[in-house]
Design a protein around this motif. Structure first.
Motif, PDB file in Angstrom:
ATOM      1  N   ARG A 118     -14.025  -4.100  -3.628  1.00 51.57           N
ATOM      2  CA  ARG A 118     -15.007  -4.438  -5.271  1.00 51.57           C
ATOM      3  C   ARG A 118     -15.598  -2.725  -5.495  1.00 51.57           C
ATOM      4  O   ARG A 118     -15.822  -2.739  -6.431  1.00 51.57           O
ATOM      5  CB  ARG A 118     -16.176  -5.507  -4.877  1.00 51.57           C
ATOM      6  N   ASP A 119     -15.847  -2.075  -4.463  1.00 50.26           N
ATOM      7  CA  ASP A 119     -16.531  -0.799  -4.240  1.00 50.26           C
ATOM      8  C   ASP A 119     -15.494   0.121  -4.313  1.00 50.26           C
ATOM      9  O   ASP A 119     -15.775   1.783  -4.607  1.00 50.26           O
ATOM     10  CB  ASP A 119     -17.803  -0.552  -3.701  1.00 50.26           C
ATOM     11  N   HIS A 120     -14.098   0.004  -4.338  1.00 50.68           N
ATOM     12  CA  HIS A 120     -13.495   0.877  -4.158  1.00 50.68           C
ATOM     13  C   HIS A 120     -13.119   1.898  -3.300  1.00 50.68           C
ATOM     14  O   HIS A 120     -12.751   2.735  -3.251  1.00 50.68           O
ATOM     15  CB  HIS A 120     -13.123   1.530  -5.463  1.00 50.68           C
ATOM     16  N   ASP A 121     -14.323   1.639  -2.204  1.00 49.71           N
ATOM     17  CA  ASP A 121     -13.909   2.290  -1.211  1.00 49.71           C
ATOM     18  C   ASP A 121     -12.929   1.487   0.555  1.00 49.71           C
ATOM     19  O   ASP A 121     -13.493   0.351   0.800  1.00 49.71           O
ATOM     20  CB  ASP A 121     -15.730   2.744   0.223  1.00 49.71           C
ATOM     21  N   THR A 122     -12.024   2.293   0.003  1.00 56.13           N
ATOM     22  CA  THR A 122     -10.737   1.053   1.347  1.00 56.13           C
ATOM     23  C   THR A 122     -11.747   1.511   2.747  1.00 56.13           C
ATOM     24  O   THR A 122     -11.693   0.449   3.558  1.00 56.13           O
ATOM     25  CB  THR A 122      -9.710   2.028   1.559  1.00 56.13           C
ATOM     26  N   ALA A 123     -12.532   2.622   3.074  1.00 58.22           N
ATOM     27  CA  ALA A 123     -13.297   2.570   4.768  1.00 58.22           C
ATOM     28  C   ALA A 123     -14.009   1.303   4.532  1.00 58.22           C
ATOM     29  O   ALA A 123     -14.618   0.396   5.496  1.00 58.22           O
ATOM     30  CB  ALA A 123     -13.827   3.524   4.542  1.00 58.22           C
ATOM     31  N   PHE A 141      -3.514   5.359   5.409  1.00 57.60           N
ATOM     32  CA  PHE A 141      -4.586   6.499   6.587  1.00 57.60           C
ATOM     33  C   PHE A 141      -5.472   5.539   6.355  1.00 57.60           C
ATOM     34  O   PHE A 141      -6.333   5.176   7.318  1.00 57.60           O
ATOM     35  CB  PHE A 141      -4.187   8.255   6.711  1.00 57.60           C
ATOM     36  N   PHE A 142      -6.079   5.470   5.086  1.00 56.84           N
ATOM     37  CA  PHE A 142      -7.551   4.737   5.538  1.00 56.84           C
ATOM     38  C   PHE A 142      -8.037   3.118   5.412  1.00 56.84           C
ATOM     39  O   PHE A 142      -8.892   2.706   5.374  1.00 56.84           O
ATOM     40  CB  PHE A 142      -7.430   4.749   2.948  1.00 56.84           C
ATOM     41  N   TYR A 143      -7.107   2.420   4.965  1.00 58.46           N
ATOM     42  CA  TYR A 143      -7.228   1.705   5.782  1.00 58.46           C
ATOM     43  C   TYR A 143      -6.557   0.745   7.267  1.00 58.46           C
ATOM     44  O   TYR A 143      -6.408   1.532   8.092  1.00 58.46           O
ATOM     45  CB  TYR A 143      -5.520   0.311   4.879  1.00 58.46           C
ATOM     46  N   PRO A 144      -7.151  -0.204   7.719  1.00 61.74           N
ATOM     47  CA  PRO A 144      -7.721  -0.459   9.131  1.00 61.74           C
ATOM     48  C   PRO A 144      -6.478  -1.027   9.906  1.00 61.74           C
ATOM     49  O   PRO A 144      -5.389  -1.329   8.516  1.00 61.74           O
ATOM     50  CB  PRO A 144      -8.835  -1.398   9.102  1.00 61.74           C
ATOM     51  N   ILE A 145      -6.228  -0.639  10.757  1.00 59.15           N
ATOM     52  CA  ILE A 145      -4.668  -1.038  11.653  1.00 59.15           C
ATOM     53  C   ILE A 145      -3.989  -2.542  11.395  1.00 59.15           C
ATOM     54  O   ILE A 145      -3.238  -3.136  11.179  1.00 59.15           O
ATOM     55  CB  ILE A 145      -4.572  -0.850  12.539  1.00 59.15           C
ATOM     56  N   ASP A 146      -5.297  -3.504  11.636  1.00 57.92           N
ATOM     57  CA  ASP A 146      -5.386  -4.798  11.296  1.00 57.92           C
ATOM     58  C   ASP A 146      -5.627  -5.664   9.817  1.00 57.92           C
ATOM     59  O   ASP A 146      -5.625  -6.540   9.684  1.00 57.92           O
ATOM     60  CB  ASP A 146      -7.141  -5.567  12.163  1.00 57.92           C
ATOM     61  N   TRP A 147      -5.466  -4.440   8.495  1.00 58.49           N
ATOM     62  CA  TRP A 147      -5.231  -5.207   7.041  1.00 58.49           C
ATOM     63  C   TRP A 147      -4.508  -6.312   6.489  1.00 58.49           C
ATOM     64  O   TRP A 147      -4.907  -6.708   6.124  1.00 58.49           O
ATOM     65  CB  TRP A 147      -4.962  -3.471   6.455  1.00 58.49           C
ATOM     66  N   ILE A 204       0.540  -1.306   0.117  1.00 59.17           N
ATOM     67  CA  ILE A 204       0.401   0.024  -0.133  1.00 59.17           C
ATOM     68  C   ILE A 204       1.028   1.715  -0.124  1.00 59.17           C
ATOM     69  O   ILE A 204       1.989   1.775   0.785  1.00 59.17           O
ATOM     70  CB  ILE A 204      -0.769  -0.147   1.452  1.00 59.17           C
ATOM     71  N   ARG A 205       0.665   2.446  -0.624  1.00 59.84           N
ATOM     72  CA  ARG A 205       1.524   3.510  -0.777  1.00 59.84           C
ATOM     73  C   ARG A 205       1.211   3.683   0.589  1.00 59.84           C
ATOM     74  O   ARG A 205       0.179   4.440   1.205  1.00 59.84           O
ATOM     75  CB  ARG A 205       0.599   3.973  -2.487  1.00 59.84           C
ATOM     76  N   ARG A 206       2.311   4.861   0.985  1.00 61.52           N
ATOM     77  CA  ARG A 206       2.807   5.284   2.211  1.00 61.52           C
ATOM     78  C   ARG A 206       1.313   6.873   1.959  1.00 61.52           C
ATOM     79  O   ARG A 206       0.888   6.150   2.923  1.00 61.52           O
ATOM     80  CB  ARG A 206       3.878   5.938   1.843  1.00 61.52           C
TER      81      ARG A 206
END
Length: 141
Positions: free
Chosen positions: A90-95, A9-15, A3-5
């Protein structure tokens, strides 16, 4: 896939753990788009068709067995690719990390899935570079 630096921020800590569950427990170590197995070298023809050694068949880009086999000339140009699975939204929403929104994709399926987003980013990068060039060096010739 790293994941780019600027996007971490958009990904959860347990990704990493969530991604491993999707790729290996739910998908069983195979791409959910085309069925290619993770970590193996797969012969392919460059247009999505690939050789499934487990079943002994040629498959198309969506994992279906081919009805018409490749010609001898096409098979002579076979290339090898090491398959690495990544988890995609699938929906491109990282949240949105719902189980139904996540998919285990190989490199090819992931690039095809994110194609419109990559085109948008490429256009934005080129637009930004042109604007900076106009700002500091004057209009393009």
């Amino acid at each position: 896939m790293p994941i780019r630096r600027e996007h971490r921020f958009f990904y959860p800590i347990d990704w990493p753990q969530l991604s491993a569950v999707i790729r290996f427990r739910r998908a069983g170590g195979c791409c959910e788009g085309c069925g290619r197995p993770h970590g193996q070298n797969v012969p392919h023809l460059g247009d999505g068709r690939w050789w499934d050694a487990e079943t002994g068949t040629w498959r198309d880009g969506e994992g279906r067995a081919l009805r018409v086999l490749p010609t001898a000339e096409e098979v002579a140009s076979v290339r090898m690719t090491r398959v690495v699975l990544a988890t995609a939204h699938r929906d491109h929403d990282t949240a949105n990390n719902a189980n139904a929104n996540l998919a285990a994709f190989c490199q090819r399926c992931h690039i095809l899935h994110d194609q419109t987003e990559h085109q948008r980013r490429r256009w934005r990068t080129l637009f930004r570079r042109k604007a900076l060039g106009d700002l500091f060096r004057g209009p393009y010739a």
